[in-house]
Design a protein around this motif. Structure first.
Motif: not given
Length: 103
Positions: A1-4, A96-103
């Protein structure tokens, strides 16, 4: 993930660091290779940084809709602003999406 990280203003700040206070807790991180563009009548500075544990902790704290988030983009000069409600909501959705992907 990246932060702009993005700045648009009337003069260059030559940003290289972000300092944020979230409900009094300080977060600080460097920005990677900011790109600078001259637009009329404003200037743009933009950086995309890989999210590490520190930035992730900042994003989680800032995503709280009740949090008070003050941000300083710092370089040769600086600018201060408060994180908008819309940006907090975007952080919450992304996490929320990040946490779902990391499961």
């Amino acid at each position: 993930m990246r932060l702009k990280t993005y700045y648009r203003g009337s003069g260059w700040i030559f940003m290289n660091r972000v300092i944020a206070l979230v409900d009094g807790e300080k977060f600080e991180f460097m920005v990677d290779n900011p790109q600078r563009k001259l637009g009329y009548p404003k200037v743009d500075e933009e950086s995309t940084t890989f999210v590490d544990e520190n930035i992730l902790k900042f994003m989680r704290a800032a995503a709280d809709p009740n949090s008070e988030v003050e941000v300083r983009l710092q370089g040769e000069k600086y600018t201060d602003f408060k994180l908008s409600k819309m940006t907090k909501e975007k952080f919450a959705k992304i996490l929320t999406l990040y946490d779902e992907i990391k499961k």
